[in-house]
Write an enzyme that holds these catalytic residues in place. Sequence first.
Site: not given
Length: 412
Positions: A179, A240
């Site tokens: 990110h 996740r």
Amino acid sequence: MKILVVNAGSSSLKYQLIDMDGEKELAKGLVERIGIEGSKLKHSAGDKKTEIAQEIPDHEAAAQLMLKILQDPEFGVIKSTDEIGAVGHRVLHGGSAFTASVIVNDAAKQAIRDCFPLGPLHNPANLMGIEACEKVMKGTPQVAVFDTAFHQTMPPKAYMYGVPKMYEEKLHVRRYGFHGTSHRYVSRRVCEFLGISPIGKKIIICHLGNGSSLSAVMDGKCQDTSMGLTPLEGLLMGTRCGSCDPAVVQFIANNPLNDDGTPVGHSISVDEVLTMMNKKSGLLGISGKSSDCRDIDDLASKGDPNAKLAQDMLIYGIKKYIGSYAAAMGGVDIIVFTAGIGENNADLRAQVIDGLEFMGAKIDTEKNKTRKEAVISADDSKVTVCVIPTNEEIMIARDTLDLVTTGKVRDN
Ligand code: AMP
């Protein structure tokens, strides 16, 4: 100049055409199910929207269709592909080779290929997107913008894992973080928004979406981030698991359970455990119901104990990272929330900041109702808490424009 931003996945190609004169989005779209039955393109330009369902066998066909619709007399926004000055591609993993965006040439493509083992799902698809655009837009410069590049300023004490050093030296096993384009955009934008220089400022960015990561940014440079060698490390995410004792992998591999909780009866591979940790864990795995934070909030408010636990784990995890990054930087001046959850979930923001008065962070309940760029901390809060919607596309487009016009990015 008009810049086309492309994010290619293994079976998808997302695009946005931006007029850099005013940084205006002209059109955007998504080609889905490339090479799979039921492939289609969804496209919009302002209020005009269209969908085309047709066979799209590969990324080159997807890129061709994207160019066709961009030039369509009804839904298009350009007359010729010559109007596209350059293409900026999102690339997941740049390894240690890339500390900034680059113009794509043979060496860059080889370096992206060298990172296939580090980003096995994304990098091959990203390269397919680049090669498809090269073929259908011959001569148009292509730029690669890496999700990992912003985090390359981390010092070794933050990026090394405590396994024998040869694994980093020979196999590049270390923290990279992801990110990065979002963390970079938000860390710049928050300073612009507040009218301050990033120099001398300690900022913690909470990118909270389906995938989530935090970063600690000092003097505009990343000092630490929560994702690791892969995007599995760090916070609890949509599907996740985030960080856990590595021995859990071995234990589950030796004692796997079926979806109904009954024992499988034989051991499974590490790959299978990691698939479960990537795809069936997180909010989904804990709640047993959904990976979407809105569903989790809804279920929790109706008394679902597992959804409440998932919510509590996420908030607790964010708090712990904020505390540790503040300690690592010797304080914090600004905390920023961004991405799907960070921008939209006021309750979660309030719960994250609740109890952080000891370090000078206090939220203003009224100001916190925003979904736009805003300061949401109380007037007497020593730490400025903000919401800054992320915009990875504009960051990719800016780097692309900079590289093709001046040869370097304006602010890395
Ligand atoms: P992203 O990966 O940035 O698209 O973020 C996806 C996450 O953001 C999901 O968990 C959504 O539940 C959450 N999200 C997106 N829009 C909203 C919204 N309007 N209100 C609350 N959560 C939202």
